[in-house]
Design a protein around this motif. Structure first.
Motif, mmCIF file in Angstrom:
data_model
loop_
_atom_site.group_PDB
_atom_site.id
_atom_site.type_symbol
_atom_site.label_atom_id
_atom_site.label_comp_id
_atom_site.label_asym_id
_atom_site.label_seq_id
_atom_site.Cartn_x
_atom_site.Cartn_y
_atom_site.Cartn_z
ATOM 1 N N VAL A 280 0.824 -1.203 0.000
ATOM 2 C CA VAL A 280 0.000 0.000 0.000
ATOM 3 C C VAL A 280 0.864 1.260 0.000
ATOM 4 N N ARG A 281 0.514 2.193 -0.868
ATOM 5 C CA ARG A 281 1.146 3.514 -0.852
ATOM 6 C C ARG A 281 0.221 4.462 -0.094
ATOM 7 N N LEU A 282 0.656 4.896 1.075
ATOM 8 C CA LEU A 282 -0.153 5.788 1.900
ATOM 9 C C LEU A 282 -0.151 7.199 1.312
ATOM 10 N N PRO A 283 -1.110 8.048 1.728
ATOM 11 C CA PRO A 283 -1.153 9.425 1.209
ATOM 12 C C PRO A 283 0.149 10.201 1.393
ATOM 13 N N ASN A 284 0.950 9.833 2.425
ATOM 14 C CA ASN A 284 2.241 10.517 2.631
ATOM 15 C C ASN A 284 3.380 9.876 1.832
ATOM 16 N N GLU A 285 2.998 9.024 0.848
ATOM 17 C CA GLU A 285 3.926 8.343 -0.064
ATOM 18 C C GLU A 285 4.707 7.207 0.602
ATOM 19 N N GLN A 286 4.440 6.928 1.869
ATOM 20 C CA GLN A 286 5.103 5.817 2.554
ATOM 21 C C GLN A 286 4.516 4.495 2.052
ATOM 22 N N ILE A 287 5.373 3.477 1.878
ATOM 23 C CA ILE A 287 4.910 2.160 1.418
ATOM 24 C C ILE A 287 4.794 1.227 2.619
ATOM 25 N N LYS A 288 3.617 0.639 2.780
ATOM 26 C CA LYS A 288 3.391 -0.336 3.851
ATOM 27 C C LYS A 288 2.989 -1.665 3.224
#
Length: 450
Positions: A280-288
């Protein structure tokens, strides 16, 4: 005439009289007490309201037949759909050459009849490759669309009620092709396939392809080892090493959108190892990254939705883009179930993957074998495995009557699982109980296991 759609694609057009003929044939073979009631004939011309009522009744009838293990798996029902598909596309029965892709890009040309069903074509490909009969069931034919980078986007697994030649040629697009791939999830079954030279070669080609397309993750050292094994043509050792790598045996889907962990997140979903993996790419561009085990999914559904048209006054209400969503209810902790939704054009294919994982788990749990699961014919018809087979289920019907509301049409265009056209499908409360797939492999678990 009524349009029958399978997995969002027009499968065939049939008249009331043809469906009545099917009903009478099923009653003759299986008895009136087994076959559901059929919408009665009307003497006078139907009003628009009665036309819609009949369509709904016929749709329920087809769903009931398809979901019945005996009727839905019968040769009578499946041959009816195959014949109707051929007649609708106006393709005469004749000998043709069909190209089937292998994972390494090689094309296998088989001479078949346009009226040959999926099982016949699969066996023709296996025969051309000299794949032993007892290994044919480990593989399936998939309809794929070639992407710009040379990879493949999976449209669907070809089913027993369709004619592969007709299915692919009726799309009139060279991007769509049929590919042969393994169709099981547990890598322990690789041992059976690798016993034979052809099975080994097919599995090796698929593994190399998945690595090249980045589906299987490889670091520099692993890449060096794999390269060395390739140069030595040590195919079994190559596969053994690949089995230890991340995402081995997974099917990777096109980038899409999810509401987990928050709404509107971009995600790459992969199916394998009895789970759906999320990057998942979070809205803050972090990948989880995280995984959802199929055994913790209490149920799932596929729905169609259309955004409410809030565009300019000149925009056409019929032009709203249809969205497919897969939603599953997941056991997050001992007492907390949560719905997770994936919005993707491949939602039905994802649902089919979940169902086949459940089937495989149930067969294993009952002590059955994969050979039995895939390769049993009873009176000429393939018998389904013991697990629920709703995913292969009912084609839905609609009428080409242009006066219908767009939402009424949407509910009929998307199938294979019971679908309803609804404006918002993010809430489980919007959908009736019949739209859900209960999961026979669901297991209640405690917090300590999570």
């Amino acid at each position: 005439a009524y349009n029958i759609h399978v997995n969002g694609v027009l499968h065939c057009r049939v008249r009331y009289s043809q469906l009545l003929g099917l009903h009478e044939q099923l009653r003759k073979e299986y008895g009136a007490n087994v076959v559901p009631a059929f919408p009665p004939k009307k003497i006078f011309t139907l009003t628009p309201a009665e036309v819609e009522q009949r369509r709904e009744q016929l749709e329920k009838y087809m769903q009931a037949v398809r979901q019945d293990p005996t009727l839905g798996g019968s040769e009578t029902f499946n041959s009816f759909l195959r014949k109707a598909q051929q007649e609708t596309q106006q393709i005469p029965t004749e000998e043709v050459v069909l190209e089937v892709l292998l994972s390494n890009g090689q094309k296998v040309k088989v001479t078949i009849l346009t009226s040959d069903q999926t099982e016949d074509v699969l066996e023709a490909v296996a025969s051309k490759l000299d794949l032993p009969d007892d290994l044919v069931g480990y593989f399936s034919l998939f309809l794929v669309r070639e992407t710009k980078d040379g990879a493949f986007s999976f449209v669907r697994k070809l089913q027993e009620f369709e004619l592969p030649y007709v299915s692919v040629t009726s799309l009139h697009n060279p991007e769509f092709q049929i590919i042969l791939r393994k169709s099981y999830w547990d890598s322990a079954y690789d041992d059976d396939v690798m016993e034979h030279r052809v099975g080994l070669n097919l599995l090796y080609a698929q593994t190399v392809s998945d690595i090249e397309h980045g589906w299987i993750l490889v670091n520099k050292e692993q890449h060096r080892q794999l390269k060395s094994l390739q140069e030595k043509v040590s195919k079994k050792e190559f596969i053994r090493l690949a089995q230890t790598l991340k995402y081995y045996g997974y099917l990777k889907f096109d980038p899409c959108v999810t509401d987990f962990p928050e709404k509107g997140c971009h995600v790459v979903v992969s199916a394998g190892n009895n789970e759906l993996n999320f990057q998942v790419r979070l809205p803050n561009e972090q990948i989880k990254e995280g995984s959802f085990k199929v055994t913790r999914m209490r149920c799932w559904r596929v729905t169609s939705s259309v955004p409410m048209n809030n565009g300019p006054s000149g925009s056409s209400p019929g032009k709203s883009e249809v969205k497919l969503e897969l939603a599953f209810e997941y056991l997050m902790s001992k007492d907390r179930l949560q719905w997770v939704t994936i919005t993707s054009p491949q939602a039905i294919m994802l649902s089919i993957c979940l169902q086949s994982m459940v089937d495989e788990l149930m067969v294993k749990k009952s002590g059955g074998s994969i050979r039995k699961m895939f390769r049993r014919r009873v009176n000429g018809a393939l018998r389904r495995s013991d697990s629920q087979q709703a995913v292969k289920s009912p084609p839905l019907l609609d009428s080409p009557d242009a006066s219908w509301e767009p939402m009424a049409k949407l509910s009929s265009k998307l199938t294979s699982v019971s679908l309803r056209g609804i404006s918002h499908s993010s809430s489980a409360n919007n959908v009736g109980a019949n739209d859900f797939h209960g999961n026979y492999a669901f297991e209640g678990i405690g917090d300590e296991d999570l």
